[in-house]
Design an enzyme around this catalytic site. Structure first.
Site, PDB file in Angstrom:
ATOM      1  N   ALA A 128     -10.754   5.117 -20.669  1.00 31.33           N
ATOM      2  CA  ALA A 128      -9.913   3.993 -21.102  1.00 31.33           C
ATOM      3  C   ALA A 128      -8.795   3.773 -20.093  1.00 31.33           C
ATOM      4  O   ALA A 128      -8.394   4.711 -19.397  1.00 31.33           O
ATOM      5  CB  ALA A 128      -9.313   4.300 -22.470  1.00 31.33           C
ATOM      6  N   ASP A 129      -8.290   2.543 -19.992  1.00 28.13           N
ATOM      7  CA  ASP A 129      -7.078   2.315 -19.221  1.00 28.13           C
ATOM      8  C   ASP A 129      -5.950   1.949 -20.195  1.00 28.13           C
ATOM      9  O   ASP A 129      -6.156   1.931 -21.419  1.00 28.13           O
ATOM     10  CB  ASP A 129      -7.286   1.255 -18.121  1.00 28.13           C
ATOM     11  CG  ASP A 129      -7.573  -0.131 -18.678  1.00 28.13           C
ATOM     12  OD1 ASP A 129      -7.262  -0.401 -19.850  1.00 28.13           O
ATOM     13  OD2 ASP A 129      -8.133  -0.955 -17.931  1.00 28.13           O
TER      14      ASP A 129
END
Lengths: 427, 79
Positions: free
Chosen positions: B35-36
């Site tokens: 995930a960012d």
């Protein structure tokens, strides 16, 4: 000596199919990409037809077993898919194809910084913007997705393509309504000529077949409303029964490359970008000037840029949207071609794919490159009763095999913005 | 497995397109599930909607793993 720019890759996602060759084949066969709108319920809409991309899940006349149907899941994962509006998805799909076609996958830093992207859109993420506005009204500001802005910004098509392929050169985007695609290619070619890049991934993408898009163009009296019961007949440039354009969607992307760079790596060359001309009408927000002067000047400037004579133009892919403006443009082309008009060939491929707005000029430039490759002019379909008197062959309903060395593609946009591109065969 | 954990796992798998086997209690959104920072903002919004709670930004900053999310939500629900 001036740097020359050639086309070494083509990627198309059009209402005739996903892929350059399938789109081109169906275009030459005289197929129409139009149908009843399947994207949303069109009750109460004066126009219920559009040229939608055929998809594997059954939209736009596509299906899992129908050749050329677009499968978004082959392009992006569900996670990535949620972060982009459809115009960006389309741009990514067409750019993937164009780069593969050009066999250009820069891996060294040197190659990456010399490869740029210039993909535009007429309207950008209209569907996402409209849906988010509704969500804001219903649920309030805290429920807006963090991906709303990056999924709808027009230059994010260029951004996403650059991230996906590691392209670190100029990253730019054009927004000139229906002239976007042509301006993107012309401007990108100039960046290469000027030395800012050796390779540019250039073109346009559009996904405006959404409720506000259709309703908006209906409101400005631009869309065809007389053929809701016969969608395939709706787009009919130059025909006396035409009554407005048919909205299309998709993307057209070209890989433009400096000639010596292309030659050195043995790239296949479709055509050379010989000339590019731009002009403004300074007349009206949606209508072209009545004497077609703006279009004429764009064509003339492209010709001057190419350094050739108008008599050398074998084929013109007109803007020809299936509106009253068709006749104005045709008169301007006649004046432009001069003595060549008597043996001139002009067709409007919007008859088959509809009007892809910001993608139109790029898709049509791609068709021009393919016309040079295959020495055949695509037809103007549904041209049953021309209401224009002209010595020019408008290629009614049937493709025309002919010698094609030099072609011109016209694109005009709301606001009175005009672009003309001239492409030529490379021996 | 707690009901909260199951519901959190479902959201995480769905939003991050994550391999269900990897979505364990200890899994870090960024290090293990790719995930960012914007993905996490979206995840937190999804948790808020699913559990009808509010997660202020300064609390969200400390939600780094699936287990962190479950603990925070359980605490919030029992408060």
């Amino acid at each position: 000596m001036a740097r020359r720019v050639v086309i070494t890759g083509v990627g198309l996602l059009t209402p005739l199919g996903h892929g350059t060759e399938i789109s081109w084949k169906r275009l030459l066969e005289g197929k129409s990409g139009a149908g009843p709108i399947t994207a949303f319920d069109t009750t109460d809409y004066a126009c219920t037809v559009a040229c939608e991309i055929p998809t594997v899940d059954g939209r736009g006349g596509g299906g899992p077993d129908i050749e050329g149907s677009f499968d978004a899941s082959k392009v992006l994962s569900n996670k990535e898919r949620r972060k982009v509006d459809d115009f960006i998805l389309y741009a990514i799909a067409a750019a993937d194809e164009a780069l593969s076609d050009a066999n250009w996958h820069p891996e060294s830093e040197e190659d990456q910084v010399r490869t740029g992207v210039m993909i535009g859109s007429g309207i950008g993420g209209l569907g996402v913007i409209a849906a988010t506005a509704l969500e804001l009204k219903e649920k309030g500001p805290k429920r807006i997705s963090p991906f709303f802005i990056p999924s709808s910004l027009i230059n994010l098509a260029s951004g996403q393509v650059s991230i996906r392929h590691g392209l670190k050169g100029p990253n730019h985007s054009v927004v000139t309504a229906c002239a976007t695609g042509a301006h993107a290619i012309g401007d990108a070619a100039r960046l290469i000529k000027y030395g800012d890049a050796d390779v540019m991934v250039a073109g346009g993408a559009e996904s405006a077949i959404v409720p506000v898009g259709i309703a908006g163009f209906i409101a400005c009296r631009a869309l065809c409303t007389a053929f809701n019961d016969a969608p395939e007949k709706a787009s009919r440039p130059y025909d006396k029964d035409r009554d407005g354009f048919v909205m299309g969607e998709g993307a057209g992307i070209l890989v433009l490359e400096e000639y010596e760079h292309a030659k050195a790596r043995g790239a296949k060359i479709y055509a050379e970008v010989l000339g590019y001309g731009l002009s403004g009408d300074a007349y009206h927000i949606t209508a072209p000037s009545e004497d077609g002067d703006g279009g004429f000047r764009a064509m003339s400037l492209a010709l001057k840029d190419a350094g050739i004579s108008a008599t050398e133009i074998d084929y013109v892919n007109s803007h020809g949207t299936s509106t009253m403006a068709d006749g104005i443009e045709l008169k301007a082309i006649e004046k432009f071609l001069g003595e060549r008009a008597a043996t001139g060939t002009v067709s409007s491929t919007k008859s088959a794919i509809g009007h892809l707005l910001g993608a139109a000029g790029a898709v049509e430039a791609a068709f021009c490159a393919l016309a040079i490759r295959d020495q055949i002019a695509p037809p103007t379909i549904n041209l049953d009763n021309p209401d224009v008197e002209t010595p020019i062959d408008l290629v009614p309903n049937k493709a025309k095999p002919m010698k094609i060395d030099k072609v011109m593609s016209n694109s005009f946009g709301f606001g009175g913005t005009n672009a003309a591109l001239i492409l030529g065969k490379v021996d | 497995m707690s009901e909260v954990l199951e519901r959190v796992r479902k959201i995480v798998i769905d939003h991050l397109d994550a391999d269900p086997d990897k979505v364990t209690d200890k899994a870090s959104f960024i290090d293990d599930l790719e995930a960012d920072s914007l993905d996490i903002v979206e995840l937190v919004m999804a948790f808020e909607e699913e559990f009808d709670i509010e997660i202020p930004d300064d609390s969200a900053e400390h939600i780094l793993t699936v287990g962190d999310a479950v603990n925070y939500i359980q605490e919030k629900l029992s408060a």
